[in-house]
Design a protein around this motif. Sequence first.
Motif, PDB file in Angstrom:
ATOM      1  N   ARG A 149      -1.356 -11.726   0.937  1.00  0.00           N
ATOM      2  CA  ARG A 149      -1.310 -12.854   0.008  1.00  0.00           C
ATOM      3  C   ARG A 149      -2.305 -12.681  -1.137  1.00  0.00           C
ATOM      4  NH1 ARG A 149      -1.180 -18.563   3.088  1.00  0.00           N
ATOM      5  NH2 ARG A 149      -0.731 -19.186   0.935  1.00  0.00           N
ATOM      6  N   VAL A 150      -3.484 -12.186  -0.791  1.00  0.00           N
ATOM      7  CA  VAL A 150      -4.521 -12.022  -1.819  1.00  0.00           C
ATOM      8  C   VAL A 150      -4.167 -10.876  -2.764  1.00  0.00           C
ATOM      9  CG1 VAL A 150      -6.953 -11.541  -2.256  1.00  0.00           C
ATOM     10  CG2 VAL A 150      -6.310 -13.025  -0.350  1.00  0.00           C
ATOM     11  N   ILE A 151      -3.686  -9.740  -2.239  1.00  0.00           N
ATOM     12  CA  ILE A 151      -3.386  -8.617  -3.135  1.00  0.00           C
ATOM     13  C   ILE A 151      -2.224  -8.953  -4.067  1.00  0.00           C
ATOM     14  CG2 ILE A 151      -4.334  -6.875  -1.579  1.00  0.00           C
ATOM     15  CD1 ILE A 151      -1.502  -6.156  -0.730  1.00  0.00           C
ATOM     16  N   VAL A 152      -1.304  -9.795  -3.597  1.00  0.00           N
ATOM     17  CA  VAL A 152      -0.210 -10.230  -4.475  1.00  0.00           C
ATOM     18  C   VAL A 152      -0.744 -11.196  -5.529  1.00  0.00           C
ATOM     19  CG1 VAL A 152       1.935 -11.554  -4.568  1.00  0.00           C
ATOM     20  CG2 VAL A 152       1.611  -9.837  -2.793  1.00  0.00           C
ATOM     21  N   GLU A 153      -1.567 -12.132  -5.095  1.00  0.00           N
ATOM     22  CA  GLU A 153      -2.155 -13.101  -6.026  1.00  0.00           C
ATOM     23  C   GLU A 153      -2.981 -12.395  -7.100  1.00  0.00           C
ATOM     24  OE1 GLU A 153      -2.966 -16.860  -7.603  1.00  0.00           O
ATOM     25  OE2 GLU A 153      -1.667 -16.422  -5.889  1.00  0.00           O
ATOM     26  N   GLU A 154      -3.694 -11.341  -6.710  1.00  0.00           N
ATOM     27  CA  GLU A 154      -4.553 -10.620  -7.642  1.00  0.00           C
ATOM     28  C   GLU A 154      -3.831  -9.472  -8.358  1.00  0.00           C
ATOM     29  OE1 GLU A 154      -7.610 -11.197  -8.612  1.00  0.00           O
ATOM     30  OE2 GLU A 154      -7.949 -12.948  -7.312  1.00  0.00           O
ATOM     31  N   GLN A 155      -2.519  -9.314  -8.047  1.00  0.00           N
ATOM     32  CA  GLN A 155      -1.691  -8.278  -8.687  1.00  0.00           C
ATOM     33  C   GLN A 155      -2.312  -6.887  -8.516  1.00  0.00           C
ATOM     34  OE1 GLN A 155      -0.409  -9.326 -12.668  1.00  0.00           O
ATOM     35  NE2 GLN A 155      -0.367 -11.503 -12.170  1.00  0.00           N
ATOM     36  N   GLN A 156      -2.716  -6.597  -7.319  1.00  0.00           N
ATOM     37  CA  GLN A 156      -3.288  -5.293  -6.979  1.00  0.00           C
ATOM     38  C   GLN A 156      -2.134  -4.339  -6.635  1.00  0.00           C
ATOM     39  OE1 GLN A 156      -6.966  -4.476  -6.390  1.00  0.00           O
ATOM     40  NE2 GLN A 156      -6.951  -6.077  -7.954  1.00  0.00           N
ATOM     41  N   THR A 157      -1.504  -3.786  -7.656  1.00  0.00           N
ATOM     42  CA  THR A 157      -0.255  -3.046  -7.467  1.00  0.00           C
ATOM     43  C   THR A 157      -0.407  -1.836  -6.554  1.00  0.00           C
ATOM     44  OG1 THR A 157      -0.692  -1.866  -9.537  1.00  0.00           O
ATOM     45  CG2 THR A 157       0.727  -3.809  -9.642  1.00  0.00           C
ATOM     46  N   LYS A 158      -1.487  -1.090  -6.690  1.00  0.00           N
ATOM     47  CA  LYS A 158      -1.676   0.079  -5.839  1.00  0.00           C
ATOM     48  C   LYS A 158      -1.834  -0.336  -4.378  1.00  0.00           C
ATOM     49  CE  LYS A 158      -2.442   4.469  -4.937  1.00  0.00           C
ATOM     50  NZ  LYS A 158      -2.710   4.379  -3.485  1.00  0.00           N
ATOM     51  N   ARG A 159      -2.566  -1.413  -4.150  1.00  0.00           N
ATOM     52  CA  ARG A 159      -2.730  -1.908  -2.781  1.00  0.00           C
ATOM     53  C   ARG A 159      -1.402  -2.445  -2.235  1.00  0.00           C
ATOM     54  NH1 ARG A 159      -7.781  -2.845  -0.459  1.00  0.00           N
ATOM     55  NH2 ARG A 159      -9.604  -2.447  -1.780  1.00  0.00           N
ATOM     56  N   ILE A 160      -0.611  -3.106  -3.079  1.00  0.00           N
ATOM     57  CA  ILE A 160       0.703  -3.599  -2.632  1.00  0.00           C
ATOM     58  C   ILE A 160       1.588  -2.429  -2.231  1.00  0.00           C
ATOM     59  CG2 ILE A 160       2.804  -4.825  -3.316  1.00  0.00           C
ATOM     60  CD1 ILE A 160       1.063  -6.502  -5.224  1.00  0.00           C
ATOM     61  N   PHE A 200       6.787  -6.844  -7.926  1.00  0.00           N
ATOM     62  CA  PHE A 200       5.414  -6.713  -8.415  1.00  0.00           C
ATOM     63  C   PHE A 200       5.065  -5.269  -8.775  1.00  0.00           C
ATOM     64  CE2 PHE A 200       5.389 -10.424  -5.581  1.00  0.00           C
ATOM     65  CZ  PHE A 200       4.866 -11.390  -6.436  1.00  0.00           C
ATOM     66  N   ILE A 201       5.771  -4.315  -8.189  1.00  0.00           N
ATOM     67  CA  ILE A 201       5.356  -2.915  -8.358  1.00  0.00           C
ATOM     68  C   ILE A 201       6.469  -1.998  -8.860  1.00  0.00           C
ATOM     69  CG2 ILE A 201       3.546  -3.084  -6.621  1.00  0.00           C
ATOM     70  CD1 ILE A 201       5.424  -1.822  -4.611  1.00  0.00           C
ATOM     71  N   VAL A 221       9.278   2.780  -4.919  1.00  0.00           N
ATOM     72  CA  VAL A 221       9.945   1.570  -4.418  1.00  0.00           C
ATOM     73  C   VAL A 221      11.327   1.914  -3.880  1.00  0.00           C
ATOM     74  CG1 VAL A 221      10.955  -0.644  -5.100  1.00  0.00           C
ATOM     75  CG2 VAL A 221       8.639  -0.041  -5.843  1.00  0.00           C
ATOM     76  N   CYS A 222      12.080   2.731  -4.608  1.00  0.00           N
ATOM     77  CA  CYS A 222      13.402   3.159  -4.165  1.00  0.00           C
ATOM     78  C   CYS A 222      13.310   3.874  -2.815  1.00  0.00           C
ATOM     79  CB  CYS A 222      14.037   4.070  -5.205  1.00  0.00           C
ATOM     80  SG  CYS A 222      15.710   4.589  -4.780  1.00  0.00           S
ATOM     81  N   ALA A 223      12.357   4.757  -2.694  1.00  0.00           N
ATOM     82  CA  ALA A 223      12.180   5.503  -1.445  1.00  0.00           C
ATOM     83  C   ALA A 223      11.844   4.574  -0.279  1.00  0.00           C
ATOM     84  CB  ALA A 223      11.080   6.546  -1.623  1.00  0.00           C
ATOM     85  N   LYS A 233      19.956  -5.840  -5.926  1.00  0.00           N
ATOM     86  CA  LYS A 233      19.358  -6.869  -6.789  1.00  0.00           C
ATOM     87  C   LYS A 233      18.108  -6.336  -7.475  1.00  0.00           C
ATOM     88  CE  LYS A 233      17.527 -11.584  -6.597  1.00  0.00           C
ATOM     89  NZ  LYS A 233      17.174 -12.728  -5.700  1.00  0.00           N
ATOM     90  N   ALA A 234      17.396  -5.454  -6.792  1.00  0.00           N
ATOM     91  CA  ALA A 234      16.180  -4.864  -7.361  1.00  0.00           C
ATOM     92  C   ALA A 234      16.488  -3.879  -8.478  1.00  0.00           C
ATOM     93  CB  ALA A 234      15.381  -4.181  -6.263  1.00  0.00           C
ATOM     94  N   GLY A 235      17.775  -3.506  -8.627  1.00  0.00           N
ATOM     95  CA  GLY A 235      18.171  -2.624  -9.721  1.00  0.00           C
ATOM     96  C   GLY A 235      18.575  -1.228  -9.306  1.00  0.00           C
ATOM     97  N   TYR A 236      18.595  -0.961  -8.012  1.00  0.00           N
ATOM     98  CA  TYR A 236      18.932   0.374  -7.511  1.00  0.00           C
ATOM     99  C   TYR A 236      20.398   0.413  -7.083  1.00  0.00           C
ATOM    100  CZ  TYR A 236      13.841   0.728  -7.441  1.00  0.00           C
ATOM    101  OH  TYR A 236      12.516   0.728  -7.794  1.00  0.00           O
ATOM    102  N   MET A 237      21.291   0.205  -8.026  1.00  0.00           N
ATOM    103  CA  MET A 237      22.720   0.114  -7.724  1.00  0.00           C
ATOM    104  C   MET A 237      23.282   1.451  -7.238  1.00  0.00           C
ATOM    105  SD  MET A 237      23.434  -3.045  -8.273  1.00  0.00           S
ATOM    106  CE  MET A 237      25.226  -2.976  -8.273  1.00  0.00           C
ATOM    107  N   VAL A 238      23.043   2.510  -7.991  1.00  0.00           N
ATOM    108  CA  VAL A 238      23.583   3.834  -7.656  1.00  0.00           C
ATOM    109  C   VAL A 238      23.028   4.305  -6.320  1.00  0.00           C
ATOM    110  CG1 VAL A 238      23.699   6.252  -8.350  1.00  0.00           C
ATOM    111  CG2 VAL A 238      23.904   4.444 -10.076  1.00  0.00           C
ATOM    112  N   GLU A 239      21.734   4.135  -6.154  1.00  0.00           N
ATOM    113  CA  GLU A 239      21.090   4.586  -4.918  1.00  0.00           C
ATOM    114  C   GLU A 239      21.615   3.807  -3.703  1.00  0.00           C
ATOM    115  OE1 GLU A 239      19.662   3.729  -7.681  1.00  0.00           O
ATOM    116  OE2 GLU A 239      18.136   5.160  -8.321  1.00  0.00           O
ATOM    117  N   ALA A 240      21.888   2.514  -3.903  1.00  0.00           N
ATOM    118  CA  ALA A 240      22.406   1.695  -2.810  1.00  0.00           C
ATOM    119  C   ALA A 240      23.787   2.161  -2.375  1.00  0.00           C
ATOM    120  CB  ALA A 240      22.438   0.224  -3.215  1.00  0.00           C
TER     121      ALA A 240
END
Length: 552
Positions: A449-460, A477-478, A486-488, A519-526
Amino acid sequence: MNINTFESQFSKVIVQRGYDYYVNHHVIDIMQIDNTNWQAEVEGTEPYTVNIIIKANGDITDATCDCPYDDDCKHIVAVLYAIQEQFNNSPIPVSKSSKVQKSTLQQLLAAQTKENIINLILTVGKNSPNFLQELEIRLIEPIDILKASKKMITQHLKAGQEGRSGFIPRHRALKALKGVQATLQHAEEHIDMEDNLTAIELSFLCLQYTLEALQYGDDSDGYFGDAIRESLELISQAIEEGVNLWSKKQYKSVFDLVIRKAMLPVLGDWVDCRIHLLHACIPLCEDDAIEEQFKALIHSLESTSDDWHAQYLNKELKLIELHLLQHKYSSNEVEAFLEGHIEDYHMREQVILSAINRGDYEKVLQLTADGLEQDQKLSGIVSLWRRYAFKAHQHLGHTEDMRQLALQLLLDGEYEFYKKYKALHSVEQWPEVLEELLNNLTKSYLYERVIVEEQQTKRILDYCKEYPKRIEDYYSFIKEQYYEEVCALFIEAITTDAQYATNRKKYKGVCRSINIMRKAGYMVEAEQLIVDLLQTYPKRPALIEELTTIMK
């Protein structure tokens, strides 16, 4: 819920079953009692009674059935379809027995003479003894009500028993308690009529029989528990309202009755019922003689044992005594009692709240410090004292103390103190403080919750690598910064789910995850992932069927 759109309030399966019941003429003896009340009998495993309250515009304000599945009930759906036909003149076929008369029952009765109504009641009642019993209870003198109510309660309980075992199974519990529910309704009506003494007697009757029946009944749906709670609440209500009506002599009669009932052996294993009844006596202690007798009883019930049950009883008895003082005595006397029992955290909290109300924050800090030392093994109570200490330091302007307490509470899982902790640091201080905080939170459920709130992308990203399924929640967020990673992660999470899926429900879950990936945008990969899964699991027909339905 409206008669024209009620289907959306039930599951599709229940709607279909209810419709089948309707068209196959399982709805019988449907009747519009008055302008808003409808009642019908539905033939199921056994006959069930459905009651519907519906306004002239079709809005349904209440719908109940005495089957065990009141929340999602096919019998209610079947009756709603029958009523819907009357509202909309639907062409859907229905049996003759399901059609309602144009006049309501109320209108038909209003047109009859007194003699005709008496004859009708007696004639119809020959086949409905329960109806005659309840009618009798509403008409007889109060002195006979208890006897008639007892008879009605016991007959319903007996009717709910299964075979020779005497056991009341789950699906018969509501029917078995019909006599109890009717008697509780009568008790409530007597309170409205200011006949509080009769209401107390009726409520005790319900309490006693329900407690006894619970020993040989299945209360999985909570009907017995509800009846017990309602009985106790009505006793308390009747006493609270009755003290304004009774003489001192009646005070004593009611007190003796309640205490006698509270001490019955049947309540031996029902400590909370006994405690509730003792609480109910507090308004009667306006009489000084009753108060002395009540206090003596409370003290006699205290136990010297160290077991959990004894400690619980003693705490509850002290709370009763506290409520008595609050009801009758000054704040100074109440405060003195609390101070005398400060080792009880309930009492300590009351003293703390009193100190806060008068602005004595130094006393709050002393009380919480003592509490932290005394209750250090009780994590929930420790958090409570820290919260109060934080409030006191806040009023006193002690910033460093607030920081320490906020950090302790945050590390203990109190998320609301995250923003409070952050607000206690400058913008320049926060990055360094945050890094240390996150390092301490890595094993806490608050970490994500905190890393999302603080937008800590590497930690997410790292967190999702550890828990790939969480990518469904945090991809937004990432994704921009770590598109390929993210795709992987999506592919890893879905592939793993598919590997261990063993039934259709889990196969549907795999498909839901694929749609989130799209929905995340990975149509071809899906789409490629679907193909890969079809090739990997050719011997799972249910999975293939589910995957085929989402192919594009």
